[in-house]
Design a protein around this motif. Structure first.
Motif, mmCIF file in Angstrom:
data_model
loop_
_atom_site.group_PDB
_atom_site.id
_atom_site.type_symbol
_atom_site.label_atom_id
_atom_site.label_comp_id
_atom_site.label_asym_id
_atom_site.label_seq_id
_atom_site.Cartn_x
_atom_site.Cartn_y
_atom_site.Cartn_z
ATOM 1 N N ASN A 262 0.847 -1.194 0.000
ATOM 2 C CA ASN A 262 0.000 0.000 0.000
ATOM 3 C C ASN A 262 0.883 1.245 0.000
ATOM 4 O OD1 ASN A 262 -2.155 1.724 0.068
ATOM 5 N ND2 ASN A 262 -2.751 1.263 2.175
ATOM 6 N N ASP A 263 1.330 1.606 -1.177
ATOM 7 C CA ASP A 263 2.173 2.789 -1.316
ATOM 8 C C ASP A 263 1.500 3.859 -2.161
ATOM 9 O OD1 ASP A 263 2.282 1.236 -3.590
ATOM 10 O OD2 ASP A 263 4.348 1.746 -4.067
ATOM 11 N N ASN A 264 0.176 3.676 -2.429
ATOM 12 C CA ASN A 264 -0.560 4.666 -3.223
ATOM 13 C C ASN A 264 -1.859 5.018 -2.515
ATOM 14 O OD1 ASN A 264 0.838 4.887 -6.075
ATOM 15 N ND2 ASN A 264 0.869 2.727 -5.516
ATOM 16 N N PRO A 265 -2.118 6.281 -2.211
ATOM 17 C CA PRO A 265 -3.379 6.692 -1.591
ATOM 18 C C PRO A 265 -4.488 6.738 -2.633
ATOM 19 C CG PRO A 265 -1.980 8.601 -1.939
ATOM 20 C CD PRO A 265 -1.172 7.409 -2.359
ATOM 21 N N PRO A 266 -5.768 6.660 -2.198
ATOM 22 C CA PRO A 266 -6.886 6.793 -3.145
ATOM 23 C C PRO A 266 -6.992 8.230 -3.659
ATOM 24 C CG PRO A 266 -7.709 6.674 -0.894
ATOM 25 C CD PRO A 266 -6.226 6.438 -0.820
ATOM 26 N N ARG A 267 -7.489 8.342 -4.877
ATOM 27 C CA ARG A 267 -7.629 9.664 -5.485
ATOM 28 C C ARG A 267 -8.926 9.716 -6.287
ATOM 29 N NH1 ARG A 267 -4.671 10.984 -2.212
ATOM 30 N NH2 ARG A 267 -2.537 11.774 -2.375
ATOM 31 N N LYS A 289 -23.730 6.732 -7.458
ATOM 32 C CA LYS A 289 -22.468 6.090 -7.094
ATOM 33 C C LYS A 289 -21.319 7.065 -7.313
ATOM 34 C CE LYS A 289 -24.010 1.472 -8.520
ATOM 35 N NZ LYS A 289 -23.719 0.304 -9.405
ATOM 36 N N ILE A 290 -20.260 6.846 -6.558
ATOM 37 C CA ILE A 290 -19.049 7.645 -6.704
ATOM 38 C C ILE A 290 -17.867 6.749 -6.380
ATOM 39 C CG2 ILE A 290 -18.989 8.511 -4.321
ATOM 40 C CD1 ILE A 290 -18.143 11.230 -5.518
ATOM 41 N N LYS A 291 -16.708 6.977 -7.051
ATOM 42 C CA LYS A 291 -15.574 6.088 -6.849
ATOM 43 C C LYS A 291 -14.264 6.858 -6.879
ATOM 44 C CE LYS A 291 -13.432 1.808 -8.449
ATOM 45 N NZ LYS A 291 -13.448 0.700 -9.446
ATOM 46 N N ALA A 292 -13.395 6.507 -5.928
ATOM 47 C CA ALA A 292 -12.019 7.002 -5.911
ATOM 48 C C ALA A 292 -11.115 5.892 -6.424
ATOM 49 C CB ALA A 292 -11.612 7.409 -4.496
ATOM 50 N N ASN A 293 -10.110 6.256 -7.224
ATOM 51 C CA ASN A 293 -9.190 5.275 -7.792
ATOM 52 C C ASN A 293 -7.999 5.062 -6.867
ATOM 53 O OD1 ASN A 293 -10.803 5.096 -10.108
ATOM 54 N ND2 ASN A 293 -9.730 6.803 -11.088
ATOM 55 N N PRO A 363 -1.266 11.753 2.887
ATOM 56 C CA PRO A 363 -2.238 10.901 3.593
ATOM 57 C C PRO A 363 -2.962 9.959 2.632
ATOM 58 C CG PRO A 363 -3.161 13.073 3.251
ATOM 59 C CD PRO A 363 -1.744 13.152 2.760
ATOM 60 N N PHE A 364 -3.378 8.803 3.159
ATOM 61 C CA PHE A 364 -4.001 7.785 2.332
ATOM 62 C C PHE A 364 -5.515 7.947 2.321
ATOM 63 C CE2 PHE A 364 0.208 6.245 2.750
ATOM 64 C CZ PHE A 364 0.452 5.445 1.645
ATOM 65 N N LYS A 365 -5.959 9.141 1.921
ATOM 66 C CA LYS A 365 -7.376 9.447 1.769
ATOM 67 C C LYS A 365 -7.503 10.655 0.864
ATOM 68 C CE LYS A 365 -7.394 12.064 6.114
ATOM 69 N NZ LYS A 365 -8.005 12.187 7.447
ATOM 70 N N ASP A 366 -8.735 10.841 0.341
ATOM 71 C CA ASP A 366 -8.984 11.963 -0.557
ATOM 72 C C ASP A 366 -10.436 12.362 -0.417
ATOM 73 O OD1 ASP A 366 -8.321 13.891 -2.397
ATOM 74 O OD2 ASP A 366 -8.730 12.629 -4.152
ATOM 75 N N ALA A 367 -10.756 13.611 -0.768
ATOM 76 C CA ALA A 367 -12.114 14.133 -0.636
ATOM 77 C C ALA A 367 -12.526 14.817 -1.927
ATOM 78 C CB ALA A 367 -12.211 15.102 0.542
ATOM 79 N N THR A 368 -13.842 14.863 -2.150
ATOM 80 C CA THR A 368 -14.405 15.535 -3.320
ATOM 81 C C THR A 368 -15.728 16.178 -2.937
ATOM 82 O OG1 THR A 368 -14.950 15.260 -5.660
ATOM 83 C CG2 THR A 368 -15.696 13.544 -4.158
ATOM 84 N N MET A 369 -16.171 17.131 -3.762
ATOM 85 C CA MET A 369 -17.424 17.841 -3.517
ATOM 86 C C MET A 369 -18.505 17.304 -4.456
ATOM 87 S SD MET A 369 -18.453 20.376 -1.517
ATOM 88 C CE MET A 369 -17.003 21.386 -1.265
ATOM 89 N N LEU A 370 -19.691 16.964 -3.886
ATOM 90 C CA LEU A 370 -20.808 16.435 -4.665
ATOM 91 C C LEU A 370 -22.013 17.353 -4.483
ATOM 92 C CD1 LEU A 370 -22.176 14.235 -6.371
ATOM 93 C CD2 LEU A 370 -22.694 13.034 -4.242
ATOM 94 N N LYS A 371 -22.499 17.880 -5.608
ATOM 95 C CA LYS A 371 -23.709 18.709 -5.589
ATOM 96 C C LYS A 371 -24.867 17.881 -6.115
ATOM 97 C CE LYS A 371 -25.666 23.120 -7.111
ATOM 98 N NZ LYS A 371 -25.441 24.354 -7.906
ATOM 99 N N ILE A 372 -25.956 17.823 -5.334
ATOM 100 C CA ILE A 372 -27.125 17.019 -5.686
ATOM 101 C C ILE A 372 -28.253 17.960 -6.105
ATOM 102 C CG2 ILE A 372 -28.817 15.351 -4.863
ATOM 103 C CD1 ILE A 372 -26.696 14.367 -2.902
ATOM 104 N N ILE A 373 -28.727 17.779 -7.330
ATOM 105 C CA ILE A 373 -29.829 18.575 -7.863
ATOM 106 C C ILE A 373 -31.124 17.785 -7.675
ATOM 107 C CG2 ILE A 373 -30.744 19.765 -9.881
ATOM 108 C CD1 ILE A 373 -28.089 20.875 -8.834
ATOM 109 N N VAL A 374 -32.104 18.374 -6.983
ATOM 110 C CA VAL A 374 -33.398 17.738 -6.763
ATOM 111 C C VAL A 374 -34.296 18.030 -7.952
ATOM 112 C CG1 VAL A 374 -35.398 17.544 -5.243
ATOM 113 C CG2 VAL A 374 -33.120 17.960 -4.279
ATOM 114 N N GLY A 375 -34.818 16.975 -8.583
ATOM 115 C CA GLY A 375 -35.676 17.145 -9.753
ATOM 116 C C GLY A 375 -37.137 17.265 -9.374
#
Length: 706
Positions: A262-267, A289-293, A363-375
Motif C-alpha cells: 500500500n504505497d498509493n493513496p486513493p484519489r 455512485k461515486i468512486k475514488a481510484n 495521507p491515504f485518503k482523498d475528498a471531493t465535492m458532490l452537488k445534488i440537484i433535486v428534480g
C-alpha cells in the motif's frame, strides 16, 4: 607376470612376487606387496612354499567417448613365465570381457572396442590369468585389476527445476534475496574443472543480479515500483570449467513478479461532481455512485466512504461496495423540490489497510465535492392530516355535514383537487363527499345502537392528472341521543311465601337502556299508576335497582307443624304433593333430578331462572349415579355463598331425595301428619348443615309418640 598400459598418465612397471586380488587397491591406484603365496595346483599333493614369479601390472585407464576408427588400446598383460615362444595363453574375464574389452591371448594386449560413457559407468572390474597352452594349467594365480573410464568434459550444466516463478514485494531494499538457483553437471567433480560451475545473468539487468558461486538472485535497484512495472523475465547461465573458454553452459528463466504494497493513496478523478435525484425517490433507495481510484490492488486498495460535511448530511447516507470499491449514495429522508432544490456533500474515501512504512507517501485518503440537484416531479395531492376523525349525531337528517377533508397539490403548479369516497362493493354507502370542497355529508339516517363507528377512505386527485391519487382514512363516530326507553333487565316471575313478614324484601329489579352511559343509567322506578295498586307490596327506588318488599301480612292457613318457634322462617310450601315423580303437569323438578343440570343453572327457588330447564326425559338416565346427600350439601354450600340472594335467611327445599331412599319422599311438610314408622334419628348424622332439620323432625317424632 607384467601388465603395462600406454594410456596411463604416468606408467610405472613394478615387479611383484604376488599381486593380491583387491578391488580397493586397484581403484585407488595403489600397489601393495604381500608375502609370496602359492595356489594349490590340481594334481599336486602338497603345497611348496617357494618363491614364484608373479604378475607385473598397474591400473588401466581408458578415455570415455572415444570416437577413433580403431579400437582404443588399453594396456598389456605379461607373465614372467612368458618366454615369447607362444606357450603362454592369456585369458581375460570379468565385466565387459569379450564384448567391450578384448585381449590378444598370445601377446596379452587389451583393446576397447566401444565408446564408453563415464556418466553411465565409471570403472570395470576384470580378472587376468596365464595358462600353459600345452597343459592348460595355470602358470600364475588369477589376478583382479580395474579399468577406469577417464572423464572428459562432455556434459553441460543443467537447471533441473527451471523455469522458475517467484515474487518479491515492490519497494524492497536493494540486495533483497529473490531466489537461489542451482545447476548440476554430470561430469566428474573430482577430476579437473569439468563439473565446476559459475553463474552469470544474461537478461534482467540492471534490475537483478546473481551470485556467481551460490546462484542467489537479488534485487539490484532501490524502490522498484509495481505500478511502473510488475513483471520481469530474468535469464541465468551456468558454465562449467569454472567459466573458462571452452566450458559448456546451460541456462534457465526466472519469472519475477513484484507484489503490491500500500504505497498509493486513493484519489478521486474529479474534485467536483454533480448528481440529479428526482424528488419522488424512495427513502432507502440508492440514488447514485461515486468512486475514488487506487493504483494498488487487493486489500491495499480497499477503502471506505463517508460524508464529512455539507447541508445534505442528514438527508443522504453513503456505504461502500466491497466488490467494486464504489461509494453507494442512498436517501435517508424524503426530498421536496418545492422546499429545497439542491444539496451539497463533501465525500471522503480512505484506505482501510495502512502500511506505516509508507506513511510518508500519504495521507491515504482523498475528498471531493458532490452537488445534488433535486428534480421536480408531478406529485399526487397531499392531505392536510395523515388521518381524520369526525363525529355526527344519530338520527340526524340526511345531508347533515359530518366534516371536511383538505388536500393540496404539493407542486408549484398548485392544480385543483377533486375528492371522492373510495367504496368497496360490499360497503354500506352512508356518506358522500363534495368533489370540489371535500365536505362529507350523510346519505342515510344513522342509528348508533346499530353501527356506532364508520371507517371510510377518501381519495384525492389532480384535475390535470387524474391518475395521481392519494388516500386518507376518515373515522366517523356516531354520537348518541336518548332515543331508547329503559327496559327491565329480564322478565320477572316472583314467588313470595304466604307467611312472609311485613317489610321483608322479596326481590330486586334492575333495568337496562340501549343508549350509552350518558343517556342510559340512573333510572327512576315506580308502580304504574294506571293500574290498581296492591296494598300488600311497596316499591323502593334506589336509582339503580328497585327493591320490592311486603307491607301487609296476608292471612294464611294454620301451619302444618306446630311449635313454639317457627324454624322455617321463609319456607315455601305447597298444599299438594301432586302426582309425585311421574306428575309432569304440576312443576318441573328435572333440575333436582339432575345435579349436573342444577350445577349449570345455579338457580334459587325464590328467584325465577332465566333459562329453560332441560327436558325431563333427557336427565332420567343419570339418576342411577346421583349421591343425593352429597348433592344437597353442595346446593346448601352454594346457597350460603351466593352473593345475589336477598339479605334474609331462606330455607331451600328439594323435592327429590334420590332412588331407594330409606326416608322416602319429603316433598311436602304435610308428610309430618301422616302415620309413618320412619325413624328420623339418622338425620343427626348428616352434619351441622341439617341440624335444624334433625331438630324439627325430632320434635315431630316426639309429639307423635306422646
Amino acid at each position: 607376470m607384467k601388465i603395462t598400459s600406454t594410456s596411463c598418465i604416468c606408467p610405472v612397471l613394478v615387479c611383484l612376487c604376488f599381486v593380491q586380488r583387491c578391488y580397493g587397491t586397484a581403484h585407488h591406484s595403489s600397489i601393495k606387496v604381500t608375502r609370496n603365496q602359492t595356489k594349490h595346483i590340481e594334481g599336486e599333493t602338497e603345497v611348496h612354499h617357494r618363491p614364484k614369479r608373479g604378475w607385473v601390472w598397474n591400473q588401466f585407464f581408458v578415455l570415455e567417448e572415444h570416437m577413433g576408427p580403431d579400437p582404443q588400446y588399453v594396456g598389456k598383460l605379461h607373465s614372467n613365465s612368458d618366454k615369447g615362444d607362444g606357450s603362454v595363453k592369456y585369458i581375460l574375464t570379468g565385466e565387459g570381457a569379450g564384448t567391450i574389452f578384448i585381449i590378444d591371448d598370445t601377446t596379452g594386449d587389451i583393446h576397447s572396442t566401444k565408446s564408453l560413457d563415464r556418466e553411465q559407468k565409471t570403472h570395470y572390474v576384470l580378472h587376468a590369468q596365464a595358462i600353459d597352452r600345452r597343459t592348460n594349467k595355470p602358470l600364475e594365480p588369477e589376478s583382479e585389476f580395474i579399468i577406469k573410464v577417464q572423464d572428459i568434459n562432455d556434459n553441460a550444466p543443467k537447471f533441473t527445476d527451471g523455469p522458475y516463478i517467484v515474487t518479491v514485494p515492490e519497494m524492497s531494499d536493494m540486495g533483497t534475496s529473490v531466489l537461489q538457483v542451482t545447476a548440476t553437471d554430470a561430469d566428474d567433480p573430482t577430476y579437473g574443472n569439468s563439473a565446476r560451475v559459475v553463474y552469470s545473468i544474461l537478461q534482467g539487468q540492471p534490475y537483478f543480479s546473481v551470485d556467481p558461486k551460490t546462484g542467489v538472485i537479488r534485487t539490484a535497484l532501490h524502490n522498484m515500483d509495481r505500478e511502473a512495472r510488475e513483471h520481469y523475465s530474468v535469464v541465468i547461465q551456468a558454465k562449467d570449467m569454472a567459466g573458462q573458454v571452452g566450458g559448456l553452459s546451460g541456462s534457465t528463466t526466472v519469472n519475477i513478479t513484484l507484489t503490491d504494497v500500500n504505497d498509493n493513496p486513493p484519489r478521486f478523478p474529479q474534485k467536483h461532481y454533480q448528481l440529479y435525484v428526482p424528488e419522488s425517490a424512495q427513502v432507502g433507495s440508492a440514488v447514485g455512485k461515486i468512486k475514488a481510484n487506487d493504483a494498488d490492488t487487493g486489500s491495499n486498495a480497499d477503502m471506505t466512504y463517508s460524508i464529512i460535511n455539507g447541508d445534505g448530511i442528514g438527508i443522504f447516507s453513503i456505504s461502500t461496495d466491497k466488490e467494486t470499491r464504489e461509494g453507494i449514495l442512498s436517501l435517508k429522508k424524503p426530498l421536496n423540490y418545492e422546499k429545497k432544490k439542491s444539496y451539497t456533500l463533501t465525500i471522503e474515501g480512505a484506505n482501510t489497510h495502512l502500511d506505516f512504512r509508507f506513511s510518508h507517501l500519504g495521507p491515504f485518503k482523498d475528498a471531493t465535492m458532490l452537488k445534488i440537484i433535486v428534480g421536480d416531479v408531478d406529485e399526487p395531492p397531499l392531505f392536510s392530516m395523515p388521518s381524520y376523525v369526525m363525529e355526527v349525531y344519530e338520527n340526524a337528517k340526511i345531508g347533515t355535514v359530518v366534516g371536511t377533508v383538505l388536500a393540496q397539490d404539493p407542486d408549484s403548479a398548485n392544480s385543483l383537487v377533486r375528492y371522492f369516497i373510495d367504496y368497496n362493493a360490499e360497503d354500506d354507502r352512508c356518506f358522500n363527499i363534495d368533489a370540489n370542497t371535500g365536505t362529507i355529508r350523510t346519505t342515510k339516517v344513522l342509528d348508533r345502537e346499530e353501527t356506532p363507528w364508520y371507517n371510510i377512505t377518501v381519495a384525492a386527485s389532480e384535475n390535470d392528472n387524474p391518475g395521481l391519487l392519494s388516500h386518507v382514512t376518515v373515522g366517523i363516530r356516531v354520537l348518541d341521543v336518548n332515543d331508547n326507553p329503559p327496559e327491565l333487565a329480564r322478565e320477572y316471575d316472583i314467588v313470595v311465601c304466604e307467611n312472609s313478614k311485613p317489610g321483608q324484601v322479596i326481590h330486586t329489579i334492575s333495568a337496562t337502556d340501549k343508549d350509552d352511559f350518558a343517556n342510559g343509567p340512573r333510572f327512576n322506578f315506580f308502580l304504574d299508576e294506571r293500574l290498581s295498586i296492591n296494598p300488600n307490596f311497596t316499591l323502593k327506588d334506589n336509582e339503580a335497582i328497585v327493591v320490592l318488599f311486603i307491607t301487609l301480612r296476608r292471612s294464611k292457613k294454620e301451619p302444618l307443624i306446630i311449635s313454639e318457634e317457627d324454624v322455617r322462617e321463609n319456607v315455601v310450601t305447597y298444599d299438594d304433593e301432586g302426582g309425585g315423580e311421574e306428575d309432569t303437569e304440576a312443576f318441573d323438578i328435572t333440575a333436582l333430578r339432575n345435579p349436573s343440570a342444577a350445577e349449570e343453572l345455579k338457580y334459587r327457588r325464590d328467584i325465577r331462572p332465566e333459562v329453560k330447564l332441560t327436558p325431563r326425559h333427557q336427565t332420567l338416565s343419570t339418576l342411577e349415579s346421583i349421591d343425593v346427600q352429597e348433592f344437597i350439601k353442595q346446593k346448601l354450600a352454594e346457597a350460603d355463598l351466593d352473593p345475589s340472594v336477598p339479605p334474609y335467611d331462606s330455607l331451600q327445599t328439594y323435592a327429590y331425595e334420590g332412588q331407594r331412599s330409606e326416608a322416602g319422599s319429603i316433598s311436602s311438610l304435610d308428610s309430618a301428619t301422616t302415620q309413618s314408622d320412619q325413624d328420623y334419628h339418622y338425620l343427626g348424622d348428616w352434619g351441622p348443615e341439617f341440624k335444624k332439620l334433625a331438630e324439627l323432625y325430632g320434635e315431630i317424632e316426639s309429639e307423635r309418640t306422646t
